[in-house]
Design a protein around this motif. Structure first.
Motif, PDB file in Angstrom:
ATOM      1  N   VAL A  90       0.805  -1.233   0.000  1.00  0.00           N
ATOM      2  CA  VAL A  90       0.000   0.000   0.000  1.00  0.00           C
ATOM      3  C   VAL A  90       0.834   1.278   0.000  1.00  0.00           C
ATOM      4  O   VAL A  90       0.331   2.342  -0.318  1.00  0.00           O
ATOM      5  N   VAL A  91       2.100   1.168   0.336  1.00  0.00           N
ATOM      6  CA  VAL A  91       2.950   2.360   0.405  1.00  0.00           C
ATOM      7  C   VAL A  91       3.292   2.833  -1.007  1.00  0.00           C
ATOM      8  O   VAL A  91       3.680   2.030  -1.856  1.00  0.00           O
ATOM      9  N   SER A  92       3.152   4.137  -1.234  1.00  0.00           N
ATOM     10  CA  SER A  92       3.496   4.716  -2.543  1.00  0.00           C
ATOM     11  C   SER A  92       4.835   5.436  -2.458  1.00  0.00           C
ATOM     12  O   SER A  92       5.338   5.731  -1.367  1.00  0.00           O
ATOM     13  N   MET A  93       5.388   5.723  -3.605  1.00  0.00           N
ATOM     14  CA  MET A  93       6.634   6.502  -3.644  1.00  0.00           C
ATOM     15  C   MET A  93       6.398   7.887  -3.044  1.00  0.00           C
ATOM     16  O   MET A  93       7.281   8.456  -2.408  1.00  0.00           O
ATOM     17  N   ALA A  94       5.186   8.416  -3.224  1.00  0.00           N
ATOM     18  CA  ALA A  94       4.850   9.721  -2.641  1.00  0.00           C
ATOM     19  C   ALA A  94       4.872   9.653  -1.111  1.00  0.00           C
ATOM     20  O   ALA A  94       5.331  10.598  -0.448  1.00  0.00           O
ATOM     21  N   ASP A  95       4.400   8.538  -0.541  1.00  0.00           N
ATOM     22  CA  ASP A  95       4.444   8.359   0.921  1.00  0.00           C
ATOM     23  C   ASP A  95       5.887   8.374   1.421  1.00  0.00           C
ATOM     24  O   ASP A  95       6.207   8.996   2.438  1.00  0.00           O
ATOM     25  N   ILE A  96       6.742   7.675   0.703  1.00  0.00           N
ATOM     26  CA  ILE A  96       8.159   7.592   1.092  1.00  0.00           C
ATOM     27  C   ILE A  96       8.813   8.960   0.963  1.00  0.00           C
ATOM     28  O   ILE A  96       9.544   9.396   1.857  1.00  0.00           O
ATOM     29  N   ALA A  97       8.523   9.657  -0.131  1.00  0.00           N
ATOM     30  CA  ALA A  97       9.084  10.995  -0.338  1.00  0.00           C
ATOM     31  C   ALA A  97       8.642  11.937   0.768  1.00  0.00           C
ATOM     32  O   ALA A  97       9.438  12.732   1.287  1.00  0.00           O
ATOM     33  N   SER A  98       7.374  11.854   1.148  1.00  0.00           N
ATOM     34  CA  SER A  98       6.851  12.712   2.217  1.00  0.00           C
ATOM     35  C   SER A  98       7.573  12.454   3.529  1.00  0.00           C
ATOM     36  O   SER A  98       7.972  13.389   4.230  1.00  0.00           O
ATOM     37  N   ARG A  99       7.753  11.182   3.869  1.00  0.00           N
ATOM     38  CA  ARG A  99       8.449  10.857   5.121  1.00  0.00           C
ATOM     39  C   ARG A  99       9.900  11.325   5.080  1.00  0.00           C
ATOM     40  O   ARG A  99      10.436  11.782   6.082  1.00  0.00           O
ATOM     41  N   ALA A 100      10.540  11.188   3.921  1.00  0.00           N
ATOM     42  CA  ALA A 100      11.945  11.598   3.782  1.00  0.00           C
ATOM     43  C   ALA A 100      12.081  13.108   3.585  1.00  0.00           C
ATOM     44  O   ALA A 100      13.202  13.623   3.558  1.00  0.00           O
ATOM     45  N   GLN A 101      10.946  13.790   3.430  1.00  0.00           N
ATOM     46  CA  GLN A 101      10.918  15.239   3.224  1.00  0.00           C
ATOM     47  C   GLN A 101      11.705  15.653   1.976  1.00  0.00           C
ATOM     48  O   GLN A 101      12.524  16.570   2.013  1.00  0.00           O
ATOM     49  N   ILE A 129      12.420  -1.607  -3.044  1.00  0.00           N
ATOM     50  CA  ILE A 129      12.119  -2.669  -2.080  1.00  0.00           C
ATOM     51  C   ILE A 129      13.286  -3.653  -1.997  1.00  0.00           C
ATOM     52  O   ILE A 129      13.711  -4.044  -0.901  1.00  0.00           O
ATOM     53  N   ARG A 130      13.808  -4.062  -3.148  1.00  0.00           N
ATOM     54  CA  ARG A 130      14.950  -4.993  -3.141  1.00  0.00           C
ATOM     55  C   ARG A 130      16.159  -4.378  -2.449  1.00  0.00           C
ATOM     56  O   ARG A 130      16.845  -5.023  -1.650  1.00  0.00           O
ATOM     57  N   TYR A 138      13.710   8.744  -7.589  1.00  0.00           N
ATOM     58  CA  TYR A 138      14.047   8.092  -8.859  1.00  0.00           C
ATOM     59  C   TYR A 138      15.482   8.397  -9.308  1.00  0.00           C
ATOM     60  O   TYR A 138      15.981   7.760 -10.231  1.00  0.00           O
ATOM     61  N   GLU A 139      16.136   9.327  -8.649  1.00  0.00           N
ATOM     62  CA  GLU A 139      17.560   9.553  -8.922  1.00  0.00           C
ATOM     63  C   GLU A 139      18.405   8.429  -8.326  1.00  0.00           C
ATOM     64  O   GLU A 139      19.544   8.209  -8.730  1.00  0.00           O
ATOM     65  N   TYR A 140      17.835   7.725  -7.343  1.00  0.00           N
ATOM     66  CA  TYR A 140      18.565   6.678  -6.623  1.00  0.00           C
ATOM     67  C   TYR A 140      18.021   5.272  -6.889  1.00  0.00           C
ATOM     68  O   TYR A 140      18.755   4.296  -6.789  1.00  0.00           O
ATOM     69  N   PHE A 141      16.730   5.187  -7.206  1.00  0.00           N
ATOM     70  CA  PHE A 141      16.070   3.892  -7.399  1.00  0.00           C
ATOM     71  C   PHE A 141      15.194   3.968  -8.640  1.00  0.00           C
ATOM     72  O   PHE A 141      14.401   4.903  -8.789  1.00  0.00           O
ATOM     73  N   SER A 142      15.306   2.971  -9.513  1.00  0.00           N
ATOM     74  CA  SER A 142      14.614   3.028 -10.801  1.00  0.00           C
ATOM     75  C   SER A 142      13.106   2.804 -10.689  1.00  0.00           C
ATOM     76  O   SER A 142      12.348   3.243 -11.551  1.00  0.00           O
TER      77      SER A 142
END
Length: 198
Positions: free
Chosen positions: A27-38, A55-56, A45-49
């Motif tokens: 259920v976690v989106s890239m937007a959720d992760i970006a928000s938490r990381a501020q 996840i890997r 996407y500069e670090y993960f394709s």
């Protein structure tokens, strides 16, 4: 990769792991992760394709960090039983347990469900081998200190302990409120091996 880039990558991985731990991987989106990381989502996407790549990489990162924690435990001067107790205590008791170190196994179980064991087999096998080596070395040192009888087979003891006290077994015992059962089993393995060398 520069130090700043490496730190940013670690911040993203840490944010991702916490999001996965709290809300599940699916259920976690890239937007959720970006928000938490501020940070902006495009920065991820500069670090993960892709999310799958993230996840890997998160699984690998958790394994690396957890291995470092276990290296610290098993290289300490504590008695062997205390080292093993600390190893067993590092596993989460309940889903989303905030006290679990690095959220490692709760997340890795999710990762394996999504990708299947084959996808992460190499990383998990390397981790298991490293833990077995650490256990064997620690048991050998305990034998040299006189905590175990001379002639105790450290490699056999480590293999038995890892087979009988694998992460899934430990977590299930703890969730069944049998917190001490894993510690008693580890003690019984060492006592049994000791008895065969008397």
């Amino acid at each position: 990769m520069s130090r700043i880039s490496d730190l940013r990558r670690q911040e993203i991985l840490d944010a991702a792991c916490h999001e996965f731990h709290e809300h599940s991987v699916k259920v976690v989106s890239m937007a959720d992760i970006a928000s938490r990381a501020q940070i902006g989502k495009s920065t991820i996407y500069e670090y993960f394709s892709s999310k799958d790549d993230l996840i890997r990489q998160a699984c690998r990162w958790l394994l690396e960090n957890y291995t470092q924690q276990m290296e610290a435990v098993f290289s300490s001067q504590l008695p062997l039983q205390e080292q093993i107790n600390r190893y067993l205590d590092s596993f989460p008791v309940q889903p989303h347990d905030p006290s679990s170190d690095f959220l490692a196994f709760e997340n890795m179980l999710q990762f394996v469900r999504i990708f299947g064991e084959e996808s992460l087999q190499e990383e998990v096998a390397a981790f298991q081998n490293r833990i077995q080596d650490l256990l064997a070395t620690s048991i050998q040192k305990a034998t040299e200190r006189g905590e175990l009888p001379a002639g105790t087979d450290a490699v056999l003891a480590a293999k038995l302990m890892q087979a009988l006290l694998n992460p899934m077994c430990i977590i299930q015992l703890k969730r069944s409120h049998l917190e001490n059962a894993a510690k008693q089993a580890a003690h019984a393995i060492l006592a049994g091996l000791s008895a065969t060398n008397v």
